[in-house]
Write an enzyme that holds these catalytic residues in place. Sequence first.
Site, PDB file in Angstrom:
ATOM      1  N   CYS A 113       0.820  -1.221   0.000  1.00 37.62           N
ATOM      2  CA  CYS A 113       0.000   0.000   0.000  1.00 37.62           C
ATOM      3  C   CYS A 113       0.852   1.268   0.000  1.00 37.62           C
ATOM      4  O   CYS A 113       0.342   2.360  -0.261  1.00 37.62           O
ATOM      5  CB  CYS A 113      -0.937   0.009   1.202  1.00 37.62           C
ATOM      6  SG  CYS A 113      -1.962  -1.451   1.286  1.00 37.62           S
ATOM      7  N   HIS A 252      -3.323   6.929   2.743  1.00 37.89           N
ATOM      8  CA  HIS A 252      -3.756   5.656   2.148  1.00 37.89           C
ATOM      9  C   HIS A 252      -5.155   5.343   2.671  1.00 37.89           C
ATOM     10  O   HIS A 252      -5.408   5.404   3.882  1.00 37.89           O
ATOM     11  CB  HIS A 252      -2.769   4.556   2.523  1.00 37.89           C
ATOM     12  CG  HIS A 252      -3.279   3.183   2.239  1.00 37.89           C
ATOM     13  ND1 HIS A 252      -3.813   2.846   1.015  1.00 37.89           N
ATOM     14  CD2 HIS A 252      -3.369   2.068   3.021  1.00 37.89           C
ATOM     15  CE1 HIS A 252      -4.210   1.580   1.053  1.00 37.89           C
ATOM     16  NE2 HIS A 252      -3.949   1.090   2.259  1.00 37.89           N
ATOM     17  N   ASN A 282     -10.272  -0.285  -0.187  1.00 35.44           N
ATOM     18  CA  ASN A 282      -8.817  -0.191  -0.095  1.00 35.44           C
ATOM     19  C   ASN A 282      -8.208  -0.683  -1.406  1.00 35.44           C
ATOM     20  O   ASN A 282      -8.273  -1.874  -1.705  1.00 35.44           O
ATOM     21  CB  ASN A 282      -8.349  -1.042   1.092  1.00 35.44           C
ATOM     22  CG  ASN A 282      -6.848  -1.028   1.286  1.00 35.44           C
ATOM     23  OD1 ASN A 282      -6.097  -0.602   0.403  1.00 35.44           O
ATOM     24  ND2 ASN A 282      -6.408  -1.491   2.437  1.00 35.44           N
TER      25      ASN A 282
HETATM   26  N1  ACO Z   1     -18.970  -9.119   8.523  1.00 30.18           N
HETATM   27  C1  ACO Z   1     -19.474  -9.485   9.723  1.00 30.18           C
HETATM   28  N2  ACO Z   1     -18.697  -9.902  10.731  1.00 30.18           N
HETATM   29  C2  ACO Z   1     -17.367  -9.940  10.523  1.00 30.18           C
HETATM   30  C3  ACO Z   1     -16.786  -9.563   9.292  1.00 30.18           C
HETATM   31  C4  ACO Z   1     -17.655  -9.151   8.269  1.00 30.18           C
HETATM   32  N3  ACO Z   1     -17.201  -8.778   7.065  1.00 30.18           N
HETATM   33  N4  ACO Z   1     -15.453  -9.707   9.398  1.00 30.18           N
HETATM   34  C5  ACO Z   1     -15.189 -10.140  10.637  1.00 30.18           C
HETATM   35  N5  ACO Z   1     -16.339 -10.288  11.301  1.00 30.18           N
HETATM   36  C6  ACO Z   1     -16.538 -10.761  12.666  1.00 30.18           C
HETATM   37  C7  ACO Z   1     -15.379 -11.572  13.176  1.00 30.18           C
HETATM   38  O1  ACO Z   1     -15.483 -12.910  12.741  1.00 30.18           O
HETATM   39  C8  ACO Z   1     -15.540 -11.427  14.664  1.00 30.18           C
HETATM   40  O2  ACO Z   1     -16.542 -12.311  15.085  1.00 30.18           O
HETATM   41  P1  ACO Z   1     -16.351 -13.131  16.475  1.00 30.18           P
HETATM   42  O3  ACO Z   1     -16.274 -12.078  17.539  1.00 30.18           O
HETATM   43  O4  ACO Z   1     -17.574 -13.975  16.516  1.00 30.18           O
HETATM   44  O5  ACO Z   1     -15.075 -13.899  16.313  1.00 30.18           O
HETATM   45  C9  ACO Z   1     -16.107 -10.029  14.825  1.00 30.18           C
HETATM   46  O6  ACO Z   1     -16.608  -9.644  13.537  1.00 30.18           O
HETATM   47  C10 ACO Z   1     -15.077  -9.014  15.260  1.00 30.18           C
HETATM   48  O7  ACO Z   1     -13.958  -9.204  14.451  1.00 30.18           O
HETATM   49  P2  ACO Z   1     -12.693  -8.348  14.671  1.00 30.18           P
HETATM   50  O8  ACO Z   1     -11.590  -8.851  13.810  1.00 30.18           O
HETATM   51  O9  ACO Z   1     -12.454  -8.178  16.138  1.00 30.18           O
HETATM   52  O10 ACO Z   1     -13.212  -6.950  14.096  1.00 30.18           O
HETATM   53  P3  ACO Z   1     -12.476  -5.589  14.174  1.00 30.18           P
HETATM   54  O11 ACO Z   1     -13.289  -4.641  14.956  1.00 30.18           O
HETATM   55  O12 ACO Z   1     -11.038  -5.720  14.525  1.00 30.18           O
HETATM   56  O13 ACO Z   1     -12.558  -5.116  12.656  1.00 30.18           O
HETATM   57  C11 ACO Z   1     -11.179  -4.973  10.722  1.00 30.18           C
HETATM   58  C12 ACO Z   1     -11.929  -5.887  11.643  1.00 30.18           C
HETATM   59  C13 ACO Z   1     -12.156  -4.047  10.012  1.00 30.18           C
HETATM   60  C14 ACO Z   1     -10.435  -5.784   9.675  1.00 30.18           C
HETATM   61  C15 ACO Z   1     -10.187  -4.140  11.579  1.00 30.18           C
HETATM   62  O14 ACO Z   1      -9.370  -4.974  12.349  1.00 30.18           O
HETATM   63  C16 ACO Z   1      -9.345  -3.241  10.773  1.00 30.18           C
HETATM   64  O15 ACO Z   1      -9.809  -2.251  10.286  1.00 30.18           O
HETATM   65  N6  ACO Z   1      -8.058  -3.553  10.647  1.00 30.18           N
HETATM   66  C17 ACO Z   1      -7.180  -2.777   9.791  1.00 30.18           C
HETATM   67  C18 ACO Z   1      -6.828  -3.644   8.704  1.00 30.18           C
HETATM   68  C19 ACO Z   1      -6.893  -3.015   7.361  1.00 30.18           C
HETATM   69  O16 ACO Z   1      -7.410  -1.948   7.103  1.00 30.18           O
HETATM   70  N7  ACO Z   1      -6.320  -3.756   6.462  1.00 30.18           N
HETATM   71  C20 ACO Z   1      -6.253  -3.386   5.114  1.00 30.18           C
HETATM   72  C21 ACO Z   1      -4.998  -3.840   4.527  1.00 30.18           C
HETATM   73  S1  ACO Z   1      -3.658  -3.107   5.315  1.00 30.18           S
HETATM   74  C22 ACO Z   1      -3.585  -1.550   4.869  1.00 30.18           C
HETATM   75  O17 ACO Z   1      -4.068  -1.178   3.845  1.00 30.18           O
HETATM   76  C23 ACO Z   1      -2.945  -0.632   5.802  1.00 30.18           C
END
Ligand code: ACO
Length: 325
Positions: A113, A252, A282
């Site tokens: 990214c 980004h 993204n």
């Molecule tokens: N829909 C519904 N539920 C979901 C989804 C979805 N698409 N994805 C995950 N869940 C569920 C999980 O299974 C989990 O369920 P559980 O509690 O029963 O196990 C619950 O939601 C919570 O999951 P978490 O992983 O704790 O959710 P979080 O609040 O951390 O959000 C996310 C996840 C959005 C990926 C977050 O961690 C994030 O924004 N991370 C940054 C990563 C990112 O942006 N990556 C992009 C690539 S890197 C870059 O570009 C910098």
Amino acid sequence: MNRMMVIGTGSALPARVLSNEDLEKMVDTSDEWITTRTGIKNRRIARLGEETSMLAASAARNALAMARLSATDLDMIIVGTITSDMGMPSCACLVQKELGATNAFAFDINAACSGFVYSLDLADKYVKADPGLKILVIGAETLSTRTKWDDRNTCVLFGDGAGACIVTGAAGNQGLLASKLFSDGSLYKLLYMDSAPSMNKELFRTENDGSYIKMAGKDVFKYAVRCMEGAVMTVLEREQVSIQDIALVIPHQANIRILKSLAERLGVADEKIYINLHKYGNTSAASIPIALDEANREGRINPGDFILLCAFGGGFTWGAVLFRW
Ligand code: ACO
């Protein structure tokens, strides 16, 4: 002193839109979950045969038109991408062919990214050495080809697209003032894509289940905010520019919560952070140049403005670039 300035911007997005409602039919998710956790509503998905190099070339044509240059005026092409059409040749060589940029040499940068920010930093070094150079800098991706479409943890996040700019040397006080890049390979397992066929697969036997993006979301979130904040402060301190003097921050476009945390830590008003991720998701290396082009065409960037770009991605890689436009 000669500085590198941007003389044209362009972008290109696939026509096909994939909405949160479409994703609800594919995996166990909801518009509400995706919107509140990521800020994303839609993303663009390339059709079969619509390769990264084609999107990159379209974005480049728009940037060339704005710069009033033709492809044969280009001396160099750099493409930041992790989804090149093929392992070899580079995406940049395919863009050169597509444009007929016969006087340019071309190569790719793999910094995930952060690919566009890394490519800009590199172009700046070339321009400082030879201010007459006209360089095409692109960020382009088709992440849909590397997304596991039945994994709800990742498939809601990514989209396809390309952005480009033309840079050259300019006398005066406009242009790129400072840039700073960082990497930390020791953290690579928090965000990676196993697609290197020459790697010793024995080492990865248990986790080698395909060439898809794998991510430890919470860790990535934490590092992304801290690292981008650090990179931004480094370039600001280097140039003795206050964050309050910045007209627009173009980060980004990973996730709305990352961007809001970043704004809070930097002490920047929300309206000074450019956001278009609700439309495109993204798009990795493409996200900053697409946003830069949109902001430029919307009149959000004016001559003399301080503009900050900052990125974070797989590697880990991160960095920031400060312009006086
Ligand atoms: N829909 C519904 N539920 C979901 C989804 C979805 N698409 N994805 C995950 N869940 C569920 C999980 O299974 C989990 O369920 P559980 O509690 O029963 O196990 C619950 O939601 C919570 O999951 P978490 O992983 O704790 O959710 P979080 O609040 O951390 O959000 C996310 C996840 C959005 C990926 C977050 O961690 C994030 O924004 N991370 C940054 C990563 C990112 O942006 N990556 C992009 C690539 S890197 C870059 O570009 C910098």
